[in-house]
Design a protein around this motif. Structure first.
Motif, short mmCIF file in Angstrom:
data_model
loop_
_atom_site.label_atom_id
_atom_site.label_comp_id
_atom_site.label_asym_id
_atom_site.label_seq_id
_atom_site.Cartn_x
_atom_site.Cartn_y
_atom_site.Cartn_z
N LYS A 3 0.81 -1.11 0.08
CA LYS A 3 -0.07 0.02 0.11
C LYS A 3 0.86 1.29 0.06
O LYS A 3 1.88 1.21 0.89
N PRO A 4 0.55 2.22 -0.99
CA PRO A 4 1.44 3.30 -0.90
C PRO A 4 1.36 4.25 0.46
O PRO A 4 0.30 4.19 1.13
N TYR A 7 -0.53 9.58 -1.65
CA TYR A 7 -0.88 9.80 -3.05
C TYR A 7 -0.92 11.20 -3.38
O TYR A 7 -1.24 12.05 -2.55
N HIS A 8 -0.87 11.42 -4.57
CA HIS A 8 -0.92 13.06 -5.19
C HIS A 8 -2.38 13.06 -5.37
O HIS A 8 -3.11 12.23 -5.51
N GLU A 11 -4.16 10.79 -7.87
CA GLU A 11 -4.11 9.61 -7.48
C GLU A 11 -5.23 9.22 -6.18
O GLU A 11 -5.87 8.26 -5.97
N ALA A 12 -5.25 10.29 -5.36
CA ALA A 12 -6.16 10.12 -4.21
C ALA A 12 -7.48 10.14 -4.68
O ALA A 12 -8.56 9.46 -4.12
N LYS A 14 -8.74 9.34 -7.91
CA LYS A 14 -8.83 8.00 -8.49
C LYS A 14 -9.14 6.65 -7.56
O LYS A 14 -10.26 5.98 -7.65
N VAL A 15 -8.32 6.68 -6.39
CA VAL A 15 -8.64 5.48 -5.61
C VAL A 15 -9.75 5.60 -4.83
O VAL A 15 -10.28 4.73 -4.34
N SER A 16 -9.94 6.91 -4.42
CA SER A 16 -11.19 7.20 -3.47
C SER A 16 -12.49 7.11 -4.26
O SER A 16 -13.51 6.91 -3.61
N LEU A 42 0.50 16.02 -1.13
CA LEU A 42 0.38 14.67 -1.02
C LEU A 42 -0.87 14.53 0.13
O LEU A 42 -0.75 15.37 1.09
N THR A 45 -1.89 7.96 3.13
CA THR A 45 -3.16 7.12 2.85
C THR A 45 -3.91 7.16 4.25
O THR A 45 -5.19 6.82 4.01
#
Length: 64
Positions: A3-4, A7-8, A11-12, A14-16, A42, A45
């Motif tokens: 797990k990263p 996130y930038h 990315e945050a 996209k994943v959320s 950033l 996580t």
């Protein structure tokens, strides 16, 4: 797969499943913590997970 740590913004989002604008809004309001590394913003996580956990549950149906 690990797990990263963070996130930038893109990315945050996209994943959320939360839009970029809403991520920036939450950071601006202080509801979501962010850190800076140079010019990059950033989201750690654990802070993203805590923010999502803090969102209100959806209540459906009408009260009688």
């Amino acid at each position: 797969m690990h797990k990263p740590l963070a996130y930038h913004i893109d990315e945050a989002a996209k994943v959320s499943g939360i839009g970029r604008s809403k991520i920036y809004e939450a950071v601006g309001e202080g509801a979501l913590k962010a850190v800076k590394c140079g010019r990059r913003t950033l989201i750690k996580t654990e802070d993203l997970e805590a923010f999502i956990a803090s969102l209100p549950a959806l209540v459906t149906g009408r009260a009688a």
